[in-house]
Design a protein around this motif. Structure first.
Motif, PDB file in Angstrom:
ATOM      1  N   GLY A 101      48.339  -9.793  43.810  1.00 48.17           N
ATOM      2  CA  GLY A 101      47.999  -8.572  44.518  1.00 48.17           C
ATOM      3  C   GLY A 101      46.517  -8.330  44.536  1.00 48.17           C
ATOM      4  O   GLY A 101      45.727  -9.094  44.007  1.00 48.17           O
ATOM      5  N   SER A 102      46.153  -7.214  45.181  1.00 48.21           N
ATOM      6  CA  SER A 102      44.738  -6.905  45.328  1.00 48.21           C
ATOM      7  C   SER A 102      44.122  -6.462  44.026  1.00 48.21           C
ATOM      8  O   SER A 102      42.936  -6.645  43.802  1.00 48.21           O
ATOM      9  CB  SER A 102      44.556  -5.822  46.383  1.00 48.21           C
ATOM     10  OG  SER A 102      45.273  -4.671  46.002  1.00 48.21           O
ATOM     11  N   LYS A 103      44.902  -5.812  43.127  1.00 49.62           N
ATOM     12  CA  LYS A 103      44.366  -5.370  41.857  1.00 49.62           C
ATOM     13  C   LYS A 103      44.603  -6.448  40.823  1.00 49.62           C
ATOM     14  O   LYS A 103      45.710  -6.649  40.357  1.00 49.62           O
ATOM     15  CB  LYS A 103      45.043  -4.066  41.426  1.00 49.62           C
ATOM     16  CG  LYS A 103      44.725  -2.891  42.364  1.00 49.62           C
ATOM     17  CD  LYS A 103      45.340  -1.618  41.831  1.00 49.62           C
ATOM     18  CE  LYS A 103      45.030  -0.440  42.723  1.00 49.62           C
ATOM     19  NZ  LYS A 103      45.635   0.806  42.244  1.00 49.62           N
ATOM     20  N   LEU A 112      43.144 -13.620  47.438  1.00 53.22           N
ATOM     21  CA  LEU A 112      43.690 -14.781  46.730  1.00 53.22           C
ATOM     22  C   LEU A 112      43.219 -16.076  47.375  1.00 53.22           C
ATOM     23  O   LEU A 112      42.764 -17.001  46.689  1.00 53.22           O
ATOM     24  CB  LEU A 112      45.219 -14.726  46.731  1.00 53.22           C
ATOM     25  CG  LEU A 112      45.899 -15.941  46.084  1.00 53.22           C
ATOM     26  CD1 LEU A 112      45.680 -15.928  44.577  1.00 53.22           C
ATOM     27  CD2 LEU A 112      47.384 -15.982  46.404  1.00 53.22           C
ATOM     28  N   ALA A 113      43.307 -16.143  48.711  1.00 56.45           N
ATOM     29  CA  ALA A 113      42.882 -17.354  49.410  1.00 56.45           C
ATOM     30  C   ALA A 113      41.399 -17.619  49.187  1.00 56.45           C
ATOM     31  O   ALA A 113      40.979 -18.763  48.990  1.00 56.45           O
ATOM     32  CB  ALA A 113      43.185 -17.228  50.900  1.00 56.45           C
ATOM     33  N   LEU A 114      40.589 -16.556  49.206  1.00 61.37           N
ATOM     34  CA  LEU A 114      39.151 -16.706  48.999  1.00 61.37           C
ATOM     35  C   LEU A 114      38.864 -17.348  47.656  1.00 61.37           C
ATOM     36  O   LEU A 114      38.086 -18.310  47.561  1.00 61.37           O
ATOM     37  CB  LEU A 114      38.480 -15.324  49.076  1.00 61.37           C
ATOM     38  CG  LEU A 114      37.010 -15.272  48.653  1.00 61.37           C
ATOM     39  CD1 LEU A 114      36.141 -16.061  49.629  1.00 61.37           C
ATOM     40  CD2 LEU A 114      36.533 -13.821  48.558  1.00 61.37           C
ATOM     41  N   LEU A 165      44.407 -27.432  50.099  1.00 58.43           N
ATOM     42  CA  LEU A 165      44.274 -26.465  51.195  1.00 58.43           C
ATOM     43  C   LEU A 165      45.623 -26.141  51.816  1.00 58.43           C
ATOM     44  O   LEU A 165      45.894 -24.990  52.193  1.00 58.43           O
ATOM     45  CB  LEU A 165      43.319 -27.008  52.260  1.00 58.43           C
ATOM     46  CG  LEU A 165      41.835 -26.925  51.917  1.00 58.43           C
ATOM     47  CD1 LEU A 165      41.018 -27.772  52.887  1.00 58.43           C
ATOM     48  CD2 LEU A 165      41.351 -25.473  51.951  1.00 58.43           C
ATOM     49  N   TRP A 166      46.447 -27.141  51.918  1.00 55.30           N
ATOM     50  CA  TRP A 166      47.778 -26.914  52.470  1.00 55.30           C
ATOM     51  C   TRP A 166      48.561 -25.941  51.586  1.00 55.30           C
ATOM     52  O   TRP A 166      49.239 -25.030  52.060  1.00 55.30           O
ATOM     53  CB  TRP A 166      48.494 -28.256  52.588  1.00 55.30           C
ATOM     54  CG  TRP A 166      49.721 -28.233  53.431  1.00 55.30           C
ATOM     55  CD1 TRP A 166      50.064 -27.334  54.382  1.00 55.30           C
ATOM     56  CD2 TRP A 166      50.781 -29.177  53.382  1.00 55.30           C
ATOM     57  NE1 TRP A 166      51.273 -27.661  54.943  1.00 55.30           N
ATOM     58  CE2 TRP A 166      51.737 -28.797  54.344  1.00 55.30           C
ATOM     59  CE3 TRP A 166      51.015 -30.335  52.628  1.00 55.30           C
ATOM     60  CZ2 TRP A 166      52.904 -29.507  54.552  1.00 55.30           C
ATOM     61  CZ3 TRP A 166      52.183 -31.046  52.854  1.00 55.30           C
ATOM     62  CH2 TRP A 166      53.115 -30.637  53.812  1.00 55.30           C
ATOM     63  N   SER A 167      48.425 -26.135  50.276  1.00 59.34           N
ATOM     64  CA  SER A 167      49.096 -25.244  49.329  1.00 59.34           C
ATOM     65  C   SER A 167      48.525 -23.827  49.402  1.00 59.34           C
ATOM     66  O   SER A 167      49.265 -22.839  49.342  1.00 59.34           O
ATOM     67  CB  SER A 167      48.940 -25.806  47.909  1.00 59.34           C
ATOM     68  OG  SER A 167      49.596 -24.984  46.971  1.00 59.34           O
ATOM     69  N   ILE A 168      47.203 -23.719  49.546  1.00 56.37           N
ATOM     70  CA  ILE A 168      46.575 -22.401  49.675  1.00 56.37           C
ATOM     71  C   ILE A 168      47.096 -21.691  50.918  1.00 56.37           C
ATOM     72  O   ILE A 168      47.421 -20.499  50.885  1.00 56.37           O
ATOM     73  CB  ILE A 168      45.041 -22.540  49.749  1.00 56.37           C
ATOM     74  CG1 ILE A 168      44.473 -23.039  48.414  1.00 56.37           C
ATOM     75  CG2 ILE A 168      44.395 -21.199  50.122  1.00 56.37           C
ATOM     76  CD1 ILE A 168      42.998 -23.393  48.466  1.00 56.37           C
ATOM     77  N   ARG A 169      47.194 -22.425  52.015  1.00 53.21           N
ATOM     78  CA  ARG A 169      47.692 -21.825  53.252  1.00 53.21           C
ATOM     79  C   ARG A 169      49.132 -21.352  53.096  1.00 53.21           C
ATOM     80  O   ARG A 169      49.508 -20.274  53.583  1.00 53.21           O
ATOM     81  CB  ARG A 169      47.589 -22.820  54.410  1.00 53.21           C
ATOM     82  CG  ARG A 169      48.025 -22.223  55.746  1.00 53.21           C
ATOM     83  CD  ARG A 169      47.846 -23.209  56.882  1.00 53.21           C
ATOM     84  NE  ARG A 169      48.707 -24.373  56.741  1.00 53.21           N
ATOM     85  CZ  ARG A 169      48.673 -25.423  57.562  1.00 53.21           C
ATOM     86  NH1 ARG A 169      47.804 -25.446  58.561  1.00 53.21           N
ATOM     87  NH2 ARG A 169      49.473 -26.452  57.389  1.00 53.21           N
ATOM     88  N   LYS A 170      49.934 -22.141  52.420  1.00 50.40           N
ATOM     89  CA  LYS A 170      51.333 -21.769  52.193  1.00 50.40           C
ATOM     90  C   LYS A 170      51.413 -20.468  51.388  1.00 50.40           C
ATOM     91  O   LYS A 170      52.155 -19.548  51.741  1.00 50.40           O
ATOM     92  CB  LYS A 170      52.049 -22.900  51.463  1.00 50.40           C
ATOM     93  CG  LYS A 170      53.523 -22.644  51.168  1.00 50.40           C
ATOM     94  CD  LYS A 170      54.150 -23.892  50.567  1.00 50.40           C
ATOM     95  CE  LYS A 170      55.630 -23.663  50.269  1.00 50.40           C
ATOM     96  NZ  LYS A 170      55.820 -22.729  49.117  1.00 50.40           N
TER      97      LYS A 170
END
Length: 460
Positions: free
Chosen positions: A33-35, A380-382, A410-415
């Motif tokens: 999450g964001s926090k 999270l992606a960043l 990268l593929w895992s990050i996108r998923k």
């Protein structure tokens, strides 16, 4: 019949598949999450995750369906095969190149997909080139580089092409080498994420390279918001994966290993559907083919800000030099900044070094492009993209991942990014579980980060 464009953005010397046989990375942790909890903001733990994920073993899985969308797996990564329209056929390296690797969020059909003409097989006359470019009309000029000028053209059958016209001073030995390098390299590669080579022409003092026309400009133009609305993070992830696929193909699946040597945002062209194609092979070089050879000794060429410092220091070129450039490109993608920002304060001038410092201080969000909305999924992606980029920017080639590994991560990050976008923020217990996955070897991490942030890593 549509085709695409190549831009000659280089300037001499140092210049300012679908489904494939790959395993999916397990290094990217579940969404958060964001926090973030206090422990996730611990600089040592964040840094440890950046280095530690280099050494996470790969899962022996192979996607055989539509990656990222509930695909199936099989366990072998040996004999290459691909699935096309429901049928599977064994293919050689060339066919792997034609089909591309992995999958991305967008298909190649429709707008943006290039002509089906076989690469390198077209024969041109100077009359045809003059007719296609209206005698090299200034109104059709689409690029300028050290090699010469690039023009948009249209053949009689309606195919759009990009015509790279060498400078008339091509008796310059370096430019002559670039011309020969480009046509030799492009004639032996074919991949959906590489600009397609149609042919070349030498006529008197004219030296012409003809490639597909890619209609939507360069990645750098999009990051500068010169092509309409800014790229969203999903598109940037897809572009990063497309580029990783292309470079992996050059390093591992072309007839001979090829090192591009000039991976940068102005050499990444985008189609109308925002598929990325790597262009400009003027600096490309065959990699070491001798089984005992670890590198190729050659003069330094590339673009300031993207150059591998180890290559710059030793003149030893390896495929990990492309990996370093790709690491810079990843930082460029998420920050929107150029690799060298000459108008900024000294501490922010080298973008990758600045981003590393922010990341290790627990302030990764400050590196996010202001055109991107900070959300839990984006945050999270960043962090995970920055983790990967810093692995790529390791001072020595042995510490950098392969391009294949970059594509997997990268593929895992996108998923994970897609899953988090489509779900509610995870509960605190889930976030705590994620944080427990962070590596614990603090001393090694501190040493590695000190090396990464040192001036020797960015000698510009």
């Amino acid at each position: 019949m549509r085709s695409s464009r190549s831009r000659g953005s280089s300037s001499g010397g140092v210049r300012t598949p679908e489904p494939w046989e790959f395993s999916q990375s397990s290094s990217s942790s579940s969404s958060s999450g964001s926090k973030r909890s206090d422990s996730s903001r611990n600089p040592i733990q964040i840094a440890a995750r950046a280095i530690g994920s280099c050494f996470v073993p790969m899962e022996p899985h192979l996607p055989t369906g539509n990656p990222g969308d509930g695909f199936r797996y099989q366990s072998s990564i040996a004999a290459p095969s691909v699935s096309v329209h429901g049928s599977t056929h064994g293919v050689d390296k060339k066919n792997l190149g034609r089909l591309g690797m992995f999958g991305s969020g967008r298909g190649y059909s429709g707008k943006g997909y290039s002509s089906q003409k076989e690469p390198g097989t077209m024969k041109f006359t100077m009359t045809e080139i003059n007719r296609a470019t209206k005698n090299f009309s200034a109104s059709l000029k689409i690029g300028q580089g050290g090699f010469g000028t690039v023009y948009k053209g249209k053949l009689e059958d309606g195919t759009f092409i990009a015509v790279k016209r060498a400078k008339k001073t091509l008796n310059d030995s370096h430019l002559g080498v670039e011309f020969q390098s480009e046509i030799k390299t492009m004639a032996q590669v074919e991949h959906l994420n590489l600009v397609k080579f149609f042919g070349f022409l030498e006529h008197g003092d004219e030296k012409i390279v003809v490639v597909e026309y890619v209609p939507n400009g360069t990645l750098r133009e999009h990051l500068d918001c010169l092509k309409g609305k800014p790229l969203d993070l999903a598109a940037r992830l897809d572009i990063a994966i497309d580029v990783a696929h292309a470079i992996t193909y050059l390093h591992m699946y072309s007839d001979h290993p090829i090192i591009h040597r000039d991976i940068k945002s102005s050499n990444i062209l985008l189609t109308d559907t925002l598929r990325a194609k790597v262009a400009d092979f003027g600096f490309a070089r065959l990699g070491a083919t001798d089984g005992d050879a670890t590198h190729v000794s050659t003069q330094v060429k590339g673009t300031a800000g993207y150059l591998d410092p180890e290559y710059l220091r030793t003149y030893q070129l390896t495929d990990k030099s492309d990996v370093f450039s790709f690491g810079v490109l990843l930082v460029e993608l998420v920050s929107g900044r150029r690799p060298i920002e000459t108008k900024r304060e000294i501490v922010e001038r080298i973008t990758a070094k600045w981003a590393m410092k922010k990341f290790t201080e627990g302030n990764a969000l400050q590196t996010l492009d202001s055109n991107l909305l900070p959300t839990p999924a984006a945050n999270l992606a960043l962090e995970k993209i920055l983790e990967l980029s810093f692995q790529c920017l390791a001072p020595t080639r042995q510490s950098r991942p392969s391009m294949r590994r970059c594509a997997e991560i990268l593929w895992s990050i996108r998923k994970d990014y897609r899953e988090l976008l489509s779900s509610d923020p995870p509960c605190p217990r889930m976030r705590s579980s994620m944080n427990e996955k962070i590596a614990h070897d603090h001393i090694e991490v501190l040493i590695m980060l000190q090396l990464l942030i040192s001036p020797a890593c960015f000698p510009y």
